[in-house]
Design a protein around this motif. Sequence first.
Motif, PDB file in Angstrom:
ATOM      1  N   VAL A 154      -5.575 -11.992  -0.626  1.00 36.60           N
ATOM      2  CA  VAL A 154      -6.888 -12.561  -0.913  1.00 36.60           C
ATOM      3  C   VAL A 154      -7.680 -11.553  -1.732  1.00 36.60           C
ATOM      4  CG1 VAL A 154      -9.053 -13.377   0.102  1.00 36.60           C
ATOM      5  CG2 VAL A 154      -6.873 -13.967   1.182  1.00 36.60           C
ATOM      6  N   LYS A 155      -7.678 -10.291  -1.281  1.00 40.29           N
ATOM      7  CA  LYS A 155      -8.385  -9.243  -2.037  1.00 40.29           C
ATOM      8  C   LYS A 155      -7.955  -7.864  -1.567  1.00 40.29           C
ATOM      9  CE  LYS A 155     -12.493  -8.741   0.826  1.00 40.29           C
ATOM     10  NZ  LYS A 155     -13.934  -8.742   0.902  1.00 40.29           N
ATOM     11  N   PHE A 156      -8.205  -6.896  -2.417  1.00 43.90           N
ATOM     12  CA  PHE A 156      -7.988  -5.494  -2.092  1.00 43.90           C
ATOM     13  C   PHE A 156      -9.352  -4.872  -1.831  1.00 43.90           C
ATOM     14  CE2 PHE A 156      -4.145  -6.460  -4.428  1.00 43.90           C
ATOM     15  CZ  PHE A 156      -3.181  -5.705  -3.795  1.00 43.90           C
ATOM     16  N   GLY A 157      -9.484  -4.197  -0.692  1.00 45.35           N
ATOM     17  CA  GLY A 157     -10.686  -3.436  -0.401  1.00 45.35           C
ATOM     18  C   GLY A 157     -10.430  -1.969  -0.712  1.00 45.35           C
ATOM     19  N   ARG A 158     -11.363  -1.113  -0.364  1.00 41.73           N
ATOM     20  CA  ARG A 158     -11.221   0.318  -0.617  1.00 41.73           C
ATOM     21  C   ARG A 158     -10.065   0.917   0.182  1.00 41.73           C
ATOM     22  NH1 ARG A 158     -12.918   5.262   0.990  1.00 41.73           N
ATOM     23  NH2 ARG A 158     -13.889   4.554   2.890  1.00 41.73           N
ATOM     24  N   SER A 159     -10.031   0.598   1.479  1.00 44.22           N
ATOM     25  CA  SER A 159      -8.955   1.094   2.344  1.00 44.22           C
ATOM     26  C   SER A 159      -8.230  -0.054   3.055  1.00 44.22           C
ATOM     27  CB  SER A 159      -9.510   2.076   3.379  1.00 44.22           C
ATOM     28  OG  SER A 159     -10.445   1.421   4.205  1.00 44.22           O
ATOM     29  N   SER A 160      -8.496  -1.259   2.616  1.00 46.72           N
ATOM     30  CA  SER A 160      -7.906  -2.433   3.280  1.00 46.72           C
ATOM     31  C   SER A 160      -7.285  -3.379   2.262  1.00 46.72           C
ATOM     32  CB  SER A 160      -8.978  -3.183   4.077  1.00 46.72           C
ATOM     33  OG  SER A 160      -9.936  -3.745   3.189  1.00 46.72           O
ATOM     34  N   ILE A 161      -6.535  -4.310   2.810  1.00 39.83           N
ATOM     35  CA  ILE A 161      -6.009  -5.421   2.025  1.00 39.83           C
ATOM     36  C   ILE A 161      -6.210  -6.664   2.885  1.00 39.83           C
ATOM     37  CG2 ILE A 161      -3.650  -5.016   2.859  1.00 39.83           C
ATOM     38  CD1 ILE A 161      -2.623  -6.051   0.144  1.00 39.83           C
ATOM     39  N   THR A 162      -6.766  -7.705   2.297  1.00 42.66           N
ATOM     40  CA  THR A 162      -6.994  -8.961   3.007  1.00 42.66           C
ATOM     41  C   THR A 162      -5.950  -9.963   2.544  1.00 42.66           C
ATOM     42  OG1 THR A 162      -9.357  -8.506   3.168  1.00 42.66           O
ATOM     43  CG2 THR A 162      -8.656 -10.789   3.530  1.00 42.66           C
ATOM     44  N   LEU A 163      -5.278 -10.553   3.521  1.00 42.43           N
ATOM     45  CA  LEU A 163      -4.197 -11.492   3.261  1.00 42.43           C
ATOM     46  C   LEU A 163      -4.537 -12.848   3.859  1.00 42.43           C
ATOM     47  CD1 LEU A 163      -1.364  -9.089   4.492  1.00 42.43           C
ATOM     48  CD2 LEU A 163      -2.115  -9.416   2.125  1.00 42.43           C
ATOM     49  N   LYS A 164      -3.828 -13.874   3.426  1.00 41.02           N
ATOM     50  CA  LYS A 164      -3.871 -15.166   4.106  1.00 41.02           C
ATOM     51  C   LYS A 164      -2.439 -15.574   4.378  1.00 41.02           C
ATOM     52  CE  LYS A 164      -4.331 -18.310   0.162  1.00 41.02           C
ATOM     53  NZ  LYS A 164      -5.172 -19.370  -0.388  1.00 41.02           N
ATOM     54  N   LEU A 203       0.817  -1.218   0.000  1.00 39.20           N
ATOM     55  CA  LEU A 203       0.000   0.000   0.000  1.00 39.20           C
ATOM     56  C   LEU A 203       0.848   1.264   0.000  1.00 39.20           C
ATOM     57  CD1 LEU A 203      -2.781  -1.159   2.479  1.00 39.20           C
ATOM     58  CD2 LEU A 203      -2.696  -1.412  -0.021  1.00 39.20           C
ATOM     59  N   GLU A 204       2.160   1.098   0.125  1.00 33.98           N
ATOM     60  CA  GLU A 204       3.106   2.217   0.111  1.00 33.98           C
ATOM     61  C   GLU A 204       2.772   3.266   1.169  1.00 33.98           C
ATOM     62  OE1 GLU A 204       4.747   3.202  -3.989  1.00 33.98           O
ATOM     63  OE2 GLU A 204       2.727   2.457  -4.487  1.00 33.98           O
ATOM     64  N   ASN A 205       2.452   2.764   2.377  1.00 37.08           N
ATOM     65  CA  ASN A 205       2.099   3.642   3.482  1.00 37.08           C
ATOM     66  C   ASN A 205       2.528   2.964   4.787  1.00 37.08           C
ATOM     67  OD1 ASN A 205       0.943   5.370   5.351  1.00 37.08           O
ATOM     68  ND2 ASN A 205      -1.164   4.887   4.807  1.00 37.08           N
ATOM     69  N   PRO A 206       3.351   3.622   5.603  1.00 39.03           N
ATOM     70  CA  PRO A 206       3.771   3.001   6.862  1.00 39.03           C
ATOM     71  C   PRO A 206       2.679   2.974   7.931  1.00 39.03           C
ATOM     72  CG  PRO A 206       4.698   5.194   6.677  1.00 39.03           C
ATOM     73  CD  PRO A 206       4.011   4.902   5.366  1.00 39.03           C
ATOM     74  N   LYS A 207       1.558   3.643   7.680  1.00 39.32           N
ATOM     75  CA  LYS A 207       0.468   3.669   8.662  1.00 39.32           C
ATOM     76  C   LYS A 207      -0.589   2.644   8.277  1.00 39.32           C
ATOM     77  CE  LYS A 207       0.588   8.155  10.723  1.00 39.32           C
ATOM     78  NZ  LYS A 207       0.413   7.575  12.023  1.00 39.32           N
ATOM     79  N   VAL A 208      -0.339   1.405   8.694  1.00 36.32           N
ATOM     80  CA  VAL A 208      -1.237   0.285   8.427  1.00 36.32           C
ATOM     81  C   VAL A 208      -1.451  -0.452   9.745  1.00 36.32           C
ATOM     82  CG1 VAL A 208      -1.451  -1.899   7.188  1.00 36.32           C
ATOM     83  CG2 VAL A 208      -0.452   0.066   6.037  1.00 36.32           C
ATOM     84  N   VAL A 209      -2.682  -0.857  10.008  1.00 37.77           N
ATOM     85  CA  VAL A 209      -2.974  -1.582  11.253  1.00 37.77           C
ATOM     86  C   VAL A 209      -3.756  -2.864  10.964  1.00 37.77           C
ATOM     87  CG1 VAL A 209      -2.970   0.458  12.741  1.00 37.77           C
ATOM     88  CG2 VAL A 209      -5.097  -0.259  11.654  1.00 37.77           C
ATOM     89  N   THR A 210      -3.649  -3.795  11.898  1.00 32.54           N
ATOM     90  CA  THR A 210      -4.413  -5.036  11.820  1.00 32.54           C
ATOM     91  C   THR A 210      -5.824  -4.766  12.317  1.00 32.54           C
ATOM     92  OG1 THR A 210      -2.398  -6.236  12.371  1.00 32.54           O
ATOM     93  CG2 THR A 210      -4.483  -7.450  12.542  1.00 32.54           C
ATOM     94  N   LYS A 211      -6.823  -5.092  11.492  1.00 30.10           N
ATOM     95  CA  LYS A 211      -8.225  -4.929  11.886  1.00 30.10           C
ATOM     96  C   LYS A 211      -8.834  -6.259  12.315  1.00 30.10           C
ATOM     97  CE  LYS A 211     -12.743  -3.354  10.104  1.00 30.10           C
ATOM     98  NZ  LYS A 211     -13.378  -3.663  11.314  1.00 30.10           N
ATOM     99  N   LEU A 237      -4.200   3.715   6.843  1.00 29.89           N
ATOM    100  CA  LEU A 237      -4.634   4.876   7.621  1.00 29.89           C
ATOM    101  C   LEU A 237      -4.002   6.173   7.129  1.00 29.89           C
ATOM    102  CD1 LEU A 237      -4.272   3.459  11.244  1.00 29.89           C
ATOM    103  CD2 LEU A 237      -6.323   3.464   9.801  1.00 29.89           C
ATOM    104  N   ASP A 238      -4.722   7.278   7.381  1.00 30.50           N
ATOM    105  CA  ASP A 238      -4.147   8.596   7.119  1.00 30.50           C
ATOM    106  C   ASP A 238      -3.397   9.062   8.365  1.00 30.50           C
ATOM    107  OD1 ASP A 238      -6.022   9.652   8.973  1.00 30.50           O
ATOM    108  OD2 ASP A 238      -7.314  10.497   7.415  1.00 30.50           O
ATOM    109  N   LYS A 239      -2.867  10.276   8.326  1.00 27.75           N
ATOM    110  CA  LYS A 239      -2.046  10.770   9.442  1.00 27.75           C
ATOM    111  C   LYS A 239      -2.831  10.942  10.736  1.00 27.75           C
ATOM    112  CE  LYS A 239      -2.605  15.566   8.095  1.00 27.75           C
ATOM    113  NZ  LYS A 239      -1.972  16.793   7.714  1.00 27.75           N
ATOM    114  N   ASN A 240      -4.182  10.972  10.654  1.00 23.78           N
ATOM    115  CA  ASN A 240      -5.018  11.109  11.848  1.00 23.78           C
ATOM    116  C   ASN A 240      -5.559   9.776  12.348  1.00 23.78           C
ATOM    117  OD1 ASN A 240      -4.784  13.981  11.877  1.00 23.78           O
ATOM    118  ND2 ASN A 240      -6.254  14.045  10.185  1.00 23.78           N
ATOM    119  N   GLY A 241      -5.168   8.689  11.698  1.00 24.23           N
ATOM    120  CA  GLY A 241      -5.625   7.372  12.138  1.00 24.23           C
ATOM    121  C   GLY A 241      -6.958   6.948  11.560  1.00 24.23           C
ATOM    122  N   ASN A 242      -7.430   7.633  10.512  1.00 27.44           N
ATOM    123  CA  ASN A 242      -8.690   7.275   9.856  1.00 27.44           C
ATOM    124  C   ASN A 242      -8.408   6.419   8.634  1.00 27.44           C
ATOM    125  OD1 ASN A 242     -10.336   8.954  11.597  1.00 27.44           O
ATOM    126  ND2 ASN A 242      -9.446  10.685  10.509  1.00 27.44           N
ATOM    127  N   ALA A 243      -9.363   5.532   8.300  1.00 31.62           N
ATOM    128  CA  ALA A 243      -9.205   4.687   7.117  1.00 31.62           C
ATOM    129  C   ALA A 243      -9.009   5.561   5.886  1.00 31.62           C
ATOM    130  CB  ALA A 243     -10.433   3.798   6.948  1.00 31.62           C
TER     131      ALA A 243
END
Length: 132
Positions: free
Chosen positions: A73-83, A41-49, A106-112
């Motif tokens: 597994v798939k790309f979502g709008r603001s997520s990526i699903t892995l296995k 996603l080329e973004n260091p702000k990624v979290v496990t949901k 996530l953006d710099k404020n922690g929003n999707a």
Amino acid sequence: MRFHTRKWVKPEDLNPNGTLFGGRLLAWIDEEAALYAIIQLENPKVVTKFISEIDFKSSAKKGDIVEIGIEVVKFGRSSITLKSEVRNKMTRETILTVDNIVMVNLDKNGNALPHGKQEIEFVKDRLDSDED
């Protein structure tokens, strides 16, 4: 599935039964999924949901080398699903599988944050395209 990371099972990774502690293995998987998502996603702000059912198939013991595989597994709008699959490097025996790990961009404020990605990209391809 691509296996990117190898871990050597050391004494501090063991449970009282003398096998690899499940919590240690899950931490390794979570870190691997985060690194994979950050690169994709080329973004260091990624979290496990979300992490789905975890299926322990076999165990590892001190001295074993395990490798962690990740696949999209798939790309979502603001997520990526892995296995993920973890296996013994030497015997190729599967130790654990996880069908769905959802990582959110996530953006710099922690929003999707929508990421605009729809397919796997390899870093080498990004670097090659920058030279054009």
